[in-house]
Design a protein around this motif. Sequence first.
Motif, PDB file in Angstrom:
ATOM      1  N   LEU A  37       0.824  -1.204   0.000  1.00  0.00           N
ATOM      2  CA  LEU A  37       0.000   0.000   0.000  1.00  0.00           C
ATOM      3  C   LEU A  37       0.865   1.264   0.000  1.00  0.00           C
ATOM      4  CD1 LEU A  37      -3.161   0.565   2.213  1.00  0.00           C
ATOM      5  CD2 LEU A  37      -1.447   2.345   1.953  1.00  0.00           C
ATOM      6  N   TYR A 151      -5.982   5.821   0.733  1.00  0.00           N
ATOM      7  CA  TYR A 151      -5.752   4.401   0.458  1.00  0.00           C
ATOM      8  C   TYR A 151      -6.366   3.625   1.614  1.00  0.00           C
ATOM      9  CZ  TYR A 151      -2.320   5.781  -3.069  1.00  0.00           C
ATOM     10  OH  TYR A 151      -1.713   6.329  -4.176  1.00  0.00           O
ATOM     11  N   VAL A 201      -7.771  -3.311  -1.770  1.00  0.00           N
ATOM     12  CA  VAL A 201      -7.205  -2.013  -1.424  1.00  0.00           C
ATOM     13  C   VAL A 201      -7.596  -1.014  -2.507  1.00  0.00           C
ATOM     14  CG1 VAL A 201      -5.104  -0.734  -0.881  1.00  0.00           C
ATOM     15  CG2 VAL A 201      -5.276  -3.166  -0.284  1.00  0.00           C
TER      16      VAL A 201
END
Length: 211
Positions: A37, A151, A201
């Motif tokens: 991420l 995110y 994600v």
Amino acid sequence: MSTKTRLAQQLGVVAGFENPRVDLEQYRTPPDIAAHLIHTADLQGDIEDRVVVDLGTGTGMLALGAVLRGPKRVVGVDLDPDPLATARANERRVAAAADVEWVRGDATQVPLAPKEPTTVVMNPPFGAQSGNEHADRGFLATAAAISEVSYSIHNAGSEEFVESFAGDNGGTVTHAFAAELDLPHQFDFHDAERQTIDVEVFRIAWDGAET
């Protein structure tokens, strides 16, 4: 910029929850997912020289990943004071060149209004427990209010919900990828020693931010 693999190695020292709360769905974010991420965010120009806010930071995994990538400022917010104490100890383990500001507060009513370009990172509760359904909605609302881009990690199958919420709140999902979350046996209702669940994600650009 260090590699994603190197970042995962650096985050491997981050300790998890000593006494996790089931009502807050407290699980340690795996270092490999955190590294993926943060590395992705860095490649998009969403970390360096920006304010990064980790909502529901827990023991600090995402916040500490971000601080290793040259942000202007990192803030970790959590309602529970116990994991924040662990997060401070984790900060010393990671030995980042910059400090993280650890703030006790409700991520859905966060007492922050950054004036600089801001990125939110978060692994919010999935709302898996009875009475806690759609818990991630409040986290997304905060992201929409305080950031240009976020995110976030969600349960698999959340794409329609996330895209709909983003669209209703001035946001656009620009990137998405699938991952696996490895959960240890830490609550009484867990049957297996470990369980792997599918997650997604999402990167969301809010309120006309660059995509």
